[in-house]
Motif scaffolding. Structure first.
Motif, PDB file in Angstrom:
ATOM      1  N   LEU A   1     -30.653  -4.552  74.449  1.00 12.35           N
ATOM      2  CA  LEU A   1     -30.925  -5.979  74.268  1.00 12.35           C
ATOM      3  C   LEU A   1     -32.421  -6.275  74.377  1.00 12.35           C
ATOM      4  O   LEU A   1     -32.954  -7.107  73.631  1.00 12.35           O
ATOM      5  N   SER A   2     -33.090  -5.601  75.293  1.00 12.18           N
ATOM      6  CA  SER A   2     -34.537  -5.791  75.415  1.00 12.18           C
ATOM      7  C   SER A   2     -35.245  -5.367  74.123  1.00 12.18           C
ATOM      8  O   SER A   2     -36.137  -6.067  73.622  1.00 12.18           O
ATOM      9  N   ALA A   3     -34.837  -4.228  73.576  1.00 10.91           N
ATOM     10  CA  ALA A   3     -35.432  -3.749  72.321  1.00 10.91           C
ATOM     11  C   ALA A   3     -35.117  -4.700  71.186  1.00 10.91           C
ATOM     12  O   ALA A   3     -35.973  -4.980  70.327  1.00 10.91           O
ATOM     13  N   PHE A   4     -33.902  -5.211  71.134  1.00  6.26           N
ATOM     14  CA  PHE A   4     -33.508  -6.148  70.083  1.00  6.26           C
ATOM     15  C   PHE A   4     -34.299  -7.444  70.213  1.00  6.26           C
ATOM     16  O   PHE A   4     -34.719  -8.043  69.202  1.00  6.26           O
ATOM     17  N   GLY A   5     -34.549  -7.876  71.440  1.00  6.81           N
ATOM     18  CA  GLY A   5     -35.375  -9.071  71.654  1.00  6.81           C
ATOM     19  C   GLY A   5     -36.758  -8.908  71.085  1.00  6.81           C
ATOM     20  O   GLY A   5     -37.333  -9.846  70.495  1.00  6.81           O
ATOM     21  N   SER A   6     -37.320  -7.701  71.199  1.00  6.27           N
ATOM     22  CA  SER A   6     -38.655  -7.445  70.653  1.00  6.27           C
ATOM     23  C   SER A   6     -38.639  -7.544  69.119  1.00  6.27           C
ATOM     24  O   SER A   6     -39.595  -8.047  68.507  1.00  6.27           O
TER      25      SER A   6
ATOM     26  N   ASP B   1     -21.707 -10.741  80.729  1.00  3.18           N
ATOM     27  CA  ASP B   1     -22.798 -11.487  81.375  1.00  3.18           C
ATOM     28  C   ASP B   1     -24.150 -11.104  80.793  1.00  3.18           C
ATOM     29  O   ASP B   1     -25.024 -11.967  80.606  1.00  3.18           O
ATOM     30  N   LEU B   2     -24.348  -9.820  80.489  1.00  4.64           N
ATOM     31  CA  LEU B   2     -25.611  -9.396  79.881  1.00  4.64           C
ATOM     32  C   LEU B   2     -25.823 -10.075  78.533  1.00  4.64           C
ATOM     33  O   LEU B   2     -26.918 -10.588  78.240  1.00  4.64           O
ATOM     34  N   LEU B   3     -24.777 -10.088  77.700  1.00  6.15           N
ATOM     35  CA  LEU B   3     -24.907 -10.676  76.370  1.00  6.15           C
ATOM     36  C   LEU B   3     -25.071 -12.187  76.459  1.00  6.15           C
ATOM     37  O   LEU B   3     -25.916 -12.773  75.756  1.00  6.15           O
ATOM     38  N   ALA B   4     -24.275 -12.838  77.307  1.00  2.56           N
ATOM     39  CA  ALA B   4     -24.357 -14.288  77.431  1.00  2.56           C
ATOM     40  C   ALA B   4     -25.730 -14.723  77.938  1.00  2.56           C
ATOM     41  O   ALA B   4     -26.308 -15.707  77.449  1.00  2.56           O
ATOM     42  N   THR B   5     -26.264 -13.993  78.901  1.00  4.98           N
ATOM     43  CA  THR B   5     -27.587 -14.329  79.433  1.00  4.98           C
ATOM     44  C   THR B   5     -28.657 -14.134  78.363  1.00  4.98           C
ATOM     45  O   THR B   5     -29.569 -14.966  78.202  1.00  4.98           O
ATOM     46  N   PHE B   6     -28.547 -13.046  77.626  1.00  3.69           N
ATOM     47  CA  PHE B   6     -29.518 -12.774  76.558  1.00  3.69           C
ATOM     48  C   PHE B   6     -29.537 -13.911  75.539  1.00  3.69           C
ATOM     49  O   PHE B   6     -30.607 -14.408  75.154  1.00  3.69           O
ATOM     50  N   VAL B   7     -28.379 -14.342  75.103  1.00  2.00           N
ATOM     51  CA  VAL B   7     -28.301 -15.414  74.099  1.00  2.00           C
ATOM     52  C   VAL B   7     -28.789 -16.734  74.678  1.00  2.00           C
ATOM     53  O   VAL B   7     -29.515 -17.497  74.020  1.00  2.00           O
ATOM     54  N   ASP B   8     -28.409 -17.025  75.919  1.00  2.00           N
ATOM     55  CA  ASP B   8     -28.825 -18.279  76.551  1.00  2.00           C
ATOM     56  C   ASP B   8     -30.340 -18.382  76.679  1.00  2.00           C
ATOM     57  O   ASP B   8     -30.908 -19.486  76.606  1.00  2.00           O
ATOM     58  N   GLU B   9     -30.984 -17.249  76.866  1.00  2.00           N
ATOM     59  CA  GLU B   9     -32.428 -17.256  77.119  1.00  2.00           C
ATOM     60  C   GLU B   9     -33.262 -17.251  75.843  1.00  2.00           C
ATOM     61  O   GLU B   9     -34.490 -17.348  75.914  1.00  2.00           O
ATOM     62  N   ARG B  10     -32.608 -17.180  74.701  1.00  2.00           N
ATOM     63  CA  ARG B  10     -33.357 -17.150  73.446  1.00  2.00           C
ATOM     64  C   ARG B  10     -33.109 -18.431  72.658  1.00  2.00           C
ATOM     65  O   ARG B  10     -31.982 -18.917  72.582  1.00  2.00           O
ATOM     66  N   ASP B  11     -34.183 -18.939  72.050  1.00  2.00           N
ATOM     67  CA  ASP B  11     -34.051 -20.139  71.220  1.00  2.00           C
ATOM     68  C   ASP B  11     -34.038 -19.789  69.731  1.00  2.00           C
ATOM     69  O   ASP B  11     -34.077 -20.680  68.881  1.00  2.00           O
ATOM     70  N   ASP B  12     -33.977 -18.473  69.431  1.00  2.00           N
ATOM     71  CA  ASP B  12     -33.962 -18.039  68.028  1.00  2.00           C
ATOM     72  C   ASP B  12     -32.621 -17.412  67.641  1.00  2.00           C
ATOM     73  O   ASP B  12     -32.516 -16.735  66.628  1.00  2.00           O
ATOM     74  N   LEU B  13     -31.597 -17.626  68.467  1.00  2.00           N
ATOM     75  CA  LEU B  13     -30.248 -17.161  68.170  1.00  2.00           C
ATOM     76  C   LEU B  13     -29.268 -18.310  68.387  1.00  2.00           C
ATOM     77  O   LEU B  13     -29.268 -18.936  69.445  1.00  2.00           O
ATOM     78  N   GLU B  14     -28.446 -18.561  67.380  1.00  2.00           N
ATOM     79  CA  GLU B  14     -27.419 -19.586  67.498  1.00  2.00           C
ATOM     80  C   GLU B  14     -26.041 -18.926  67.487  1.00  2.00           C
ATOM     81  O   GLU B  14     -25.795 -17.988  66.725  1.00  2.00           O
ATOM     82  N   GLY B  15     -25.164 -19.425  68.336  1.00  2.00           N
ATOM     83  CA  GLY B  15     -23.823 -18.858  68.410  1.00  2.00           C
ATOM     84  C   GLY B  15     -23.312 -18.885  69.832  1.00  2.00           C
ATOM     85  O   GLY B  15     -24.047 -19.208  70.770  1.00  2.00           O
ATOM     86  N   THR B  16     -22.059 -18.536  69.987  1.00  2.00           N
ATOM     87  CA  THR B  16     -21.392 -18.605  71.280  1.00  2.00           C
ATOM     88  C   THR B  16     -20.895 -17.232  71.692  1.00  2.00           C
ATOM     89  O   THR B  16     -20.297 -16.508  70.888  1.00  2.00           O
TER      90      THR B  16
END
Length: 368
Positions: free
Chosen positions: A357-362, A284-299
């Protein structure tokens, strides 16, 4: 004869050195799980009866006879044995020595191509593509099979995408491979990664018991007991018997690891339930992170705690290097035939993963 495996050279030492580990795919929660002689989750648990053998415990998990199981020093060793045995069988059956043909999925975990090549195999590839969710297509396998291909190699869950395949598709693929005169190897170390356990091995789907199929697994990925280096292969009696002979050329499994593995299987229901809670949370953490970003493509596939993701701002190497500069470990996709991507894995405790994930988002924000 034995080529360098670039991924293993690159990853060596990095999980321990990283402040934020998004590269390790085994569910080990903390770094101490690998350093301690007795993993914390096994400490204090009762031993099984002395008469219970590890081979029998693995056989029960896969619903096969103990004669169908060979316990090995980790899944990597199981894969080496499976490949060496299959290629050796091809040489024995061929009147005129010929280079064995091996078909391997693409993208793939690098040792699955490097090892059979080192053993003398000629490697062919078939595609599992992002466009169709990295599914395993038996017809695509059939189209790519070379004449007299002795071995076809797949992973389930697929490494690096996390796509899970059911037994029906595995059976159809095995039929295609068998019709071409070969054997199917299914590396199932990630198969138990599911929040909805099935009636298969350790709760995941398995190809064990299908004709001319060899399955490999271990205690490393889902159980998170990588320090034990306990794996196994499951195949028909004749293949296991020959693999045992090949295994005489390779290191044996240490007895302390056997003892701790017996304890793990004896308490598998308790251990698996705990790990499934971790899978659910980290997925759920990973799926939410990816869903909330528009600069990552993938499933992020259902139940998976890792995914192959394509950043839009830069290629995989650039992103991985920028992340590493900030103490974050993600794996460049070039090690899995996908240089535009990175593999992101959540194997540590949820608090660590959330911070990572927060650090990676930065890092991704800075690259935008």
């Amino acid at each position: 004869m034995f080529p360098t495996i670039a991924y293993l050279d690159w990853i060596d030492g990095r999980p321990a050195a990283a402040e934020h580990d998004l590269g390790s795919s085994d569910l080990r929660r903390s770094s101490g799980d690998r350093r301690d002689p007795v993993p914390g989750r096994l400490a204090g648990l009762a031993e099984p009866p002395a008469s219970v053998r590890l081979t029998e415990q693995v056989a029960t998990a896969y619903d096969v006879d103990p004669s169908n199981v060979l316990v090995t020093a980790g899944a990597s060793m199981a894969n080496v044995l499976a490949m060496a045995t299959a290629l050796d069988g091809h040489e024995r059956e061929t009147d005129e020595p010929a280079e064995p043909q091996v078909l391997v999925e693409k993208p793939a975990y690098e040792p699955l191509t490097a090892t059979p090549r080192a053993l003398g195999g000629h490697i062919h590839r078939f595609l599992r593509t992002q466009d169709d969710g990295f599914r395993l297509d038996p017809d695509r396998v059939d189209s790519a099979l070379a004449d007299e291909a002795c071995l076809t190699v797949v992973t389930n869950r697929h490494n690096p995408s996390g796509k899970l395949i059911g037994r029906e598709t595995l059976a159809a693929t095995a039929d295609q491979v068998r019709d071409a005169g070969g054997r199917l190897l299914v590396d199932e170390v990630y198969a138990p990664f599911t929040t909805d356990p099935a009636a298969g091995a350790l709760g995941g789907p398995t190809a064990a018991g299908l004709d001319d199929v060899v399955v490999t697994g271990s205690l490393t990925k889902f159980f998170g007991f990588g320090g034990l280096r306990v794996g196994w292969l499951v195949a028909d009696d004749a293949f296991v018997e020959r693999a045992e002979q090949v295994a005489h050329h390779l290191p044996a499994l240490a007895q302390p690891s056997v003892s701790l593995a017996r304890r793990a299987f004896h308490h598998q229901d308790r251990l698996l339930a705990s790990q499934r809670e971790l899978v659910a949370t980290n997925h759920d953490l990973l799926a939410t992170f990816v869903d909330e970003r528009d600069d990552l493509e993938g499933t992020v596939h259902d139940g998976a705690t890792y995914a192959l993701l394509e950043p839009t701002a830069a290629d995989g190497d650039t992103v991985a290097e920028a992340a590493w500069d900030d103490g974050i470990l993600v794996v460049p996709g070039r090690f899995f035939d996908e240089p535009d991507s990175v593999r992101v894995s959540l194997g540590r405790d949820p608090a660590h993963c959330e911070d990572a994930l927060s650090a990676f988002g930065s890092v991704l924000d800075d690259l935008a």
